[in-house]
Design a protein around this motif. Structure first.
Motif, PDB file in Angstrom:
ATOM      1  N   ARG A 172       0.858  -1.183   0.000  1.00 57.50           N
ATOM      2  CA  ARG A 172       0.000   0.000   0.000  1.00 57.50           C
ATOM      3  C   ARG A 172       0.892   1.230   0.000  1.00 57.50           C
ATOM      4  O   ARG A 172       1.886   1.284   0.710  1.00 57.50           O
ATOM      5  N   ARG A 173       0.525   2.208  -0.797  1.00 55.68           N
ATOM      6  CA  ARG A 173       1.335   3.424  -0.844  1.00 55.68           C
ATOM      7  C   ARG A 173       0.970   4.358   0.293  1.00 55.68           C
ATOM      8  O   ARG A 173      -0.189   4.414   0.699  1.00 55.68           O
ATOM      9  N   ARG A 230      -4.581  10.140 -14.805  1.00 50.27           N
ATOM     10  CA  ARG A 230      -5.151  11.396 -14.339  1.00 50.27           C
ATOM     11  C   ARG A 230      -4.104  12.331 -13.755  1.00 50.27           C
ATOM     12  O   ARG A 230      -4.222  13.547 -13.827  1.00 50.27           O
ATOM     13  N   ARG A 267     -15.154  11.484  -5.938  1.00 46.63           N
ATOM     14  CA  ARG A 267     -14.248  10.334  -5.895  1.00 46.63           C
ATOM     15  C   ARG A 267     -13.636  10.226  -4.514  1.00 46.63           C
ATOM     16  O   ARG A 267     -12.939  11.133  -4.087  1.00 46.63           O
ATOM     17  N   MET A 285     -12.087   7.228  -3.711  1.00 48.91           N
ATOM     18  CA  MET A 285     -11.196   6.073  -3.813  1.00 48.91           C
ATOM     19  C   MET A 285     -10.107   6.440  -4.816  1.00 48.91           C
ATOM     20  O   MET A 285     -10.287   7.327  -5.633  1.00 48.91           O
ATOM     21  N   SER A 286      -8.994   5.705  -4.749  1.00 52.76           N
ATOM     22  CA  SER A 286      -8.017   5.880  -5.820  1.00 52.76           C
ATOM     23  C   SER A 286      -8.460   5.001  -6.981  1.00 52.76           C
ATOM     24  O   SER A 286      -8.838   3.847  -6.796  1.00 52.76           O
ATOM     25  N   ILE A 287      -8.441   5.583  -8.171  1.00 54.60           N
ATOM     26  CA  ILE A 287      -9.034   4.920  -9.331  1.00 54.60           C
ATOM     27  C   ILE A 287      -7.972   4.713 -10.396  1.00 54.60           C
ATOM     28  O   ILE A 287      -7.141   5.585 -10.635  1.00 54.60           O
ATOM     29  N   PHE A 319      -4.707   0.267  -6.517  1.00 56.02           N
ATOM     30  CA  PHE A 319      -5.906   1.084  -6.719  1.00 56.02           C
ATOM     31  C   PHE A 319      -7.066   0.532  -5.895  1.00 56.02           C
ATOM     32  O   PHE A 319      -7.117  -0.662  -5.600  1.00 56.02           O
ATOM     33  N   ASP A 320      -8.010   1.431  -5.576  1.00 56.27           N
ATOM     34  CA  ASP A 320      -9.228   0.982  -4.908  1.00 56.27           C
ATOM     35  C   ASP A 320     -10.282   0.576  -5.922  1.00 56.27           C
ATOM     36  O   ASP A 320     -11.215  -0.139  -5.611  1.00 56.27           O
TER      37      ASP A 320
END
Lengths: 266, 216
Positions: free
Chosen positions: A7-8, A106, B65, B67-69, B142-143
């Motif tokens: 996990r980061r 992103r 948002r 969550m990390s996507i 990622f989540d």
């Protein structure tokens, strides 16, 4: 084991941006110069050859410079920074529309793409200048008069190119035709930027016209930083700063406006 | 959680002026969800996924948002085809702040590309590209994984591996898969929705959604 990745830890916005830019920088190195070591030599070797040729041509044509200025070094030091400015402005302008695939991440902004690319161009140019200076020191004992200001001059012309690249790159998104104008524009810029002659030798009315161009100021300053008082320089650092600031602000605003108009669909 | 609230998307086209491809989409994705979105070609699936990912702005509407996507996974998005698999793995690791060595090992192991891992991505078959893309995205914590057809070309063995990862990470990770193929949605998803006429209809049950989709 396949399911488990570390996990980061959350990082600050600045650290995140530096991370993005350095990832792009490494990618830029790889895509442009391949994976082999020869590629890295080529990175310096290709523009070096060009600069050596140009300088050799001027030197061989026997043009005589006042105050015994070293011909070869004079032209080399004029040409290399212009080469950097030109490749930043024209390659950078193309960066906006040619890297759409990367914008699927992103965290990557158009500004990051530009910065990563232009840092590389600047470093290449700095290395070339250092090689020329070193060559001058070893062969004719020519030591730069003011090395710090020489570096400042190079950084300023890189920033000028960076601002112009952002502006042209974002204009391209709105008016496609801009793309075709970038190259001719950089060619026209060459003779009116005083890379190969000194403003002092020009008649007063021409001198005045030339000094509208901020690149002329930078070239004049660079020559003085290199050769010192054997040259009568004409430059105004404040004028250059205003251009740098203006172009960069306009360029960043342009990128911001261009981003939502870039079509991501294929 | 990711929440889309009344999202509209307009595209300009030279011949017909403009056209709305999304007309008021509502959606809520929670941790652990595995949602399939079914839609015909041109229904706006990829556009919707890009809006989820935050790389394209909606014309109107709100997105939250929490969550990390991931980036939209599929079609070679977000990678460089002139670079090798390993160079792309390093790029993704640097970009998302993952340890280099580990990411490389994970991607090599998960994608099973063998010697091709050191070849340029443009030489890959579509199945190999999908495996690389899934491996690259699974290498980051990622989540929510946004999958755009990247799972459609894998074989059964690879499908099982992907399901295994999603199963283990269920506490954190959600997946959103868009496809025109009902079979893929059935294979990977627990719930499903249909994207039709620019709107998203959710179904509690995958089979129900598939029946409605095939009845279209």
């Amino acid at each position: 084991m396949i399911a488990d990745v570390p996990r980061r830890a959350p990082s600050s916005p600045l650290a995140a941006q530096i991370r993005v830019i350095s990832a792009l920088f490494m990618r830029e190195l790889l895509t442009r110069f391949g994976r082999s070591r020869v590629g890295y030599i080529w990175l310096i070797g290709e523009p070096l050859m060009l600069a050596l040729m140009i300088s050799a041509l001027h030197w061989a044509s026997g043009s005589h410079l006042p105050n015994d200025l070293p011909t070869f070094l004079f032209y080399g030091m004029g040409y290399v920074p212009f080469l950097m400015f030109r490749s930043i402005a024209s390659r950078g302008a193309a960066a906006v529309t040619s890297n759409i695939s990367l914008l699927f991440h992103r965290s990557i902004t158009l500004l990051d793409l530009m910065i990563a690319r232009n840092i590389m161009e600047t470093l290449v140019c700095m290395t070339l200048v250092a090689l020329f200076v070193l060559g001058g020191m070893l062969t004719i004992g020519e030591i730069p008069h003011h090395p710090g200001q020489l570096i400042l001059g190079l950084v300023l012309s890189a920033l000028l190119g960076h601002g112009l690249a952002m502006l042209l790159g974002s204009l391209q998104v709105f008016v496609e035709f801009t793309e075709r104008l970038v190259h001719p524009f950089t060619y026209i810029l060459m003779p009116i930027s005083a890379p190969f002659y000194m403003v002092e030798t020009m008649p007063p009315n021409v001198r005045e016209m030339l000094l509208w161009n901020p690149l002329v100021h930078i070239n004049e300053m660079n020559r003085w930083s290199m050769f010192g008082d054997r040259i009568v320089p004409h430059y105004d650092l404040g004028y250059v700063m205003i251009w740098v600031l203006g172009l960069n602000l306009l360029g960043m605003a342009g990128l911001r406006a261009a981003r939502p108009r870039l079509s991501m669909s294929d | 959680m990711i929440e889309l609230e009344n999202v509209w998307k307009r595209f300009e086209s030279r011949q017909q002026g403009h056209r709305y491809i999304l007309r008021g989409v509502h959606a809520r994705i929670r941790r652990g969800d595995q949602v399939g979105i079914l839609g015909r070609n041109g229904a706006g699936k990829s556009t919707l996924l890009r809006i989820f990912a935050g790389v394209e702005a909606p014309t109107r509407g709100r997105i939250r948002r929490e969550m990390s996507i991931s980036w939209p996974i599929g079609g070679g998005y977000g990678i460089q085809s002139s670079l090798t698999g390993i160079a792309n793995a390093r790029f993704i690791a640097r970009l998302y702040g993952m340890p280099l060595q580990r990411t490389e090992e994970f991607v090599a192991d998960f994608s099973e590309l063998g010697p091709y891992f050191r070849e340029p991505v443009r030489t890959y078959s579509s199945g190999m590209l999908s495996r690389l893309l899934m491996a690259l995205s699974f290498a980051v914590d990622f989540d929510c994984y946004l999958v755009d057809e990247a799972l459609s070309t894998g074989d059964a063995r690879f499908a099982n591996k992907c399901r295994e990862v999603l199963e283990v990470r269920r506490a954190n990770a959600a997946m959103l898969l868009v496809s025109h193929n009902a079979g893929h949605v059935k294979k990977y998803c627990k719930t499903a929705a249909i994207l039709r006429n620019g709107m998203l209809e959710f179904y509690e049950d995958v089979d129900e959604a598939i029946a409605a989709y095939q009845g279209l």
